[in-house]
Design a protein around this motif. Structure first.
Motif, PDB file in Angstrom:
ATOM      1  N   LYS A 105       0.829  -1.204   0.000  1.00 46.32           N
ATOM      2  CA  LYS A 105       0.000   0.000   0.000  1.00 46.32           C
ATOM      3  C   LYS A 105       0.864   1.253   0.000  1.00 46.32           C
ATOM      4  O   LYS A 105       0.383   2.361  -0.243  1.00 46.32           O
ATOM      5  CB  LYS A 105      -0.923   0.011   1.223  1.00 46.32           C
ATOM      6  N   LEU A 106       2.160   1.055   0.289  1.00 46.68           N
ATOM      7  CA  LEU A 106       3.116   2.164   0.318  1.00 46.68           C
ATOM      8  C   LEU A 106       3.735   2.370  -1.058  1.00 46.68           C
ATOM      9  O   LEU A 106       3.706   1.482  -1.903  1.00 46.68           O
ATOM     10  CB  LEU A 106       4.209   1.888   1.346  1.00 46.68           C
ATOM     11  N   LYS A 107       4.340   3.532  -1.252  1.00 45.42           N
ATOM     12  CA  LYS A 107       4.954   3.870  -2.529  1.00 45.42           C
ATOM     13  C   LYS A 107       6.366   4.414  -2.294  1.00 45.42           C
ATOM     14  O   LYS A 107       6.678   4.946  -1.227  1.00 45.42           O
ATOM     15  CB  LYS A 107       4.139   4.944  -3.271  1.00 45.42           C
ATOM     16  N   GLY A 108       7.200   4.312  -3.315  1.00 40.01           N
ATOM     17  CA  GLY A 108       8.502   4.977  -3.330  1.00 40.01           C
ATOM     18  C   GLY A 108       9.376   4.638  -2.149  1.00 40.01           C
ATOM     19  O   GLY A 108       9.573   3.468  -1.792  1.00 40.01           O
ATOM     20  N   ASN A 109       9.915   5.690  -1.498  1.00 38.99           N
ATOM     21  CA  ASN A 109      10.848   5.501  -0.395  1.00 38.99           C
ATOM     22  C   ASN A 109      10.201   4.793   0.790  1.00 38.99           C
ATOM     23  O   ASN A 109      10.867   4.061   1.521  1.00 38.99           O
ATOM     24  CB  ASN A 109      11.408   6.850   0.060  1.00 38.99           C
ATOM     25  N   TYR A 110       8.897   5.001   0.985  1.00 39.54           N
ATOM     26  CA  TYR A 110       8.208   4.353   2.105  1.00 39.54           C
ATOM     27  C   TYR A 110       8.154   2.843   1.890  1.00 39.54           C
ATOM     28  O   TYR A 110       8.306   2.058   2.833  1.00 39.54           O
ATOM     29  CB  TYR A 110       6.798   4.917   2.250  1.00 39.54           C
ATOM     30  N   LEU A 111       7.939   2.419   0.656  1.00 41.91           N
ATOM     31  CA  LEU A 111       7.948   0.992   0.337  1.00 41.91           C
ATOM     32  C   LEU A 111       9.336   0.398   0.580  1.00 41.91           C
ATOM     33  O   LEU A 111       9.477  -0.679   1.156  1.00 41.91           O
ATOM     34  CB  LEU A 111       7.526   0.773  -1.120  1.00 41.91           C
ATOM     35  N   ALA A 112      10.370   1.121   0.147  1.00 38.64           N
ATOM     36  CA  ALA A 112      11.739   0.649   0.344  1.00 38.64           C
ATOM     37  C   ALA A 112      12.051   0.497   1.832  1.00 38.64           C
ATOM     38  O   ALA A 112      12.657  -0.496   2.262  1.00 38.64           O
ATOM     39  CB  ALA A 112      12.728   1.620  -0.310  1.00 38.64           C
ATOM     40  N   MET A 113      11.636   1.469   2.647  1.00 32.63           N
ATOM     41  CA  MET A 113      11.897   1.404   4.093  1.00 32.63           C
ATOM     42  C   MET A 113      11.137   0.250   4.750  1.00 32.63           C
ATOM     43  O   MET A 113      11.632  -0.391   5.675  1.00 32.63           O
ATOM     44  CB  MET A 113      11.508   2.725   4.753  1.00 32.63           C
ATOM     45  N   ALA A 114       9.918  -0.018   4.265  1.00 32.56           N
ATOM     46  CA  ALA A 114       9.130  -1.114   4.844  1.00 32.56           C
ATOM     47  C   ALA A 114       9.794  -2.462   4.570  1.00 32.56           C
ATOM     48  O   ALA A 114       9.883  -3.313   5.465  1.00 32.56           O
ATOM     49  CB  ALA A 114       7.714  -1.095   4.277  1.00 32.56           C
ATOM     50  N   THR A 115      10.243  -2.682   3.348  1.00 36.06           N
ATOM     51  CA  THR A 115      10.916  -3.948   3.037  1.00 36.06           C
ATOM     52  C   THR A 115      12.259  -4.046   3.756  1.00 36.06           C
ATOM     53  O   THR A 115      12.660  -5.134   4.178  1.00 36.06           O
ATOM     54  CB  THR A 115      11.135  -4.090   1.523  1.00 36.06           C
ATOM     55  N   LEU A 116      12.936  -2.914   3.900  1.00 37.63           N
ATOM     56  CA  LEU A 116      14.187  -2.892   4.670  1.00 37.63           C
ATOM     57  C   LEU A 116      13.924  -3.309   6.117  1.00 37.63           C
ATOM     58  O   LEU A 116      14.660  -4.117   6.690  1.00 37.63           O
ATOM     59  CB  LEU A 116      14.800  -1.494   4.624  1.00 37.63           C
TER      60      LEU A 116
END
Length: 264
Positions: A105-116
């Motif tokens: 549901k997240l996009k861009g940098n927020y998606l990257a931080m969530a997977t991190l």
């Protein structure tokens, strides 16, 4: 599968068949095995990043799940290594399926931080559960046996990894040319346009994330048995960055580019 893809697959199989006979010593054979393992992981990751356009900076976490499943389950619970490999893949698929919907549901940098964050959580768990995983010191992994024969030599492992690599390339090329693959490319181009033409965006995102996690988990198990010893470093953030770098260097949205990235 297109004609060019078929030719590329044929050339890859030819190289894999010839390679062990021309490598000068066991060092290069070991290197070829490690390249093959990474190439399979990167193929799965490229399906997620290159074709579906979804970033993952914690993919080594799924590698760690598979690796430790193949170490913990046979050591502490007496599971057969192949059963443990399947159990690790199932566990990775379940974790990926559970977190995929909220994460995507997240996009861009927020998606990257969530997977991190997901990858870091798995890494911390493997380090802290010392009674099962050996903690930061790691643990030994029981040998793998196929058809009653224990895999012990580099040459035996090479043929196992080569067969898995050829199958992974064949399966990925067919997947990409299928309606599922066309939906992934549409998703990468524009999620809004994909929804307009009837693509279930959430379902495709979750499915490809689970598939790439299973790729990583299976090869984590193979890595654990091949190395015969693992530590939590197999699931750390820097390993995830290495895998993403292989995708980018080899070429986004390219199955054969994934192999090139692993080689480089």
């Amino acid at each position: 599968m297109s004609r060019n893809s078929s030719i590329g697959l044929g050339l890859l199989v030819a190289v894999l068949l010839v390679l062990p006979w021309v490598l000068p010593n066991s060092y290069y054979l070991d290197l070829a095995i490690r390249i093959g393992i990474n190439a399979i992981i990167v193929i799965g990751l490229n399906l997620l990043i290159g074709y579906a356009g979804q970033i993952s900076l914690g993919h080594a976490g799924f590698l760690g799940i598979g690796a430790y499943a193949s170490a913990v389950l046979p050591t502490h619970f007496g599971w057969h290594p192949l059963l443990a490999l399947g159990g690790g893949a199932a566990a990775a698929a379940c974790v990926a399926a559970l977190v995929a919907r909220p994460i995507f549901k997240l996009k861009g940098n927020y998606l990257a931080m969530a997977t991190l964050g997901l990858g870091i959580i798995i890494h911390i768990a493997l380090r802290n559960e010392a009674q099962w995983t050996g903690g930061p010191d790691g643990m030994a992994v029981p040998p793998m046996a196929l058809f009653g024969m224990e895999l012990s030599s580099d040459r035996q492992w090479y043929w196992v990894v080569a067969a898995l690599l050829a199958f992974s390339v064949w399966a990925s090329l067919n997947l990409i040319d299928s309606p599922f693959g066309r939906a992934l490319r549409a998703l990468h181009g524009s999620e809004v346009a994909s929804q307009v033409v009837g693509v279930n965006v959430v379902r495709y995102k979750v499915t490809i994330f689970v598939l790439s996690a299973v790729f990583a988990s299976i090869m984590g198990s193979i890595t654990a048995h091949y190395m015969a010893f693992i530590t939590p470093n197999v699931a750390d953030f820097f390993h995830s960055v290495e895998l993403v770098t292989m995708v980018v260097v080899g070429g986004m949205a390219s199955v054969f580019g994934s192999i090139v990235g692993a080689v480089l």
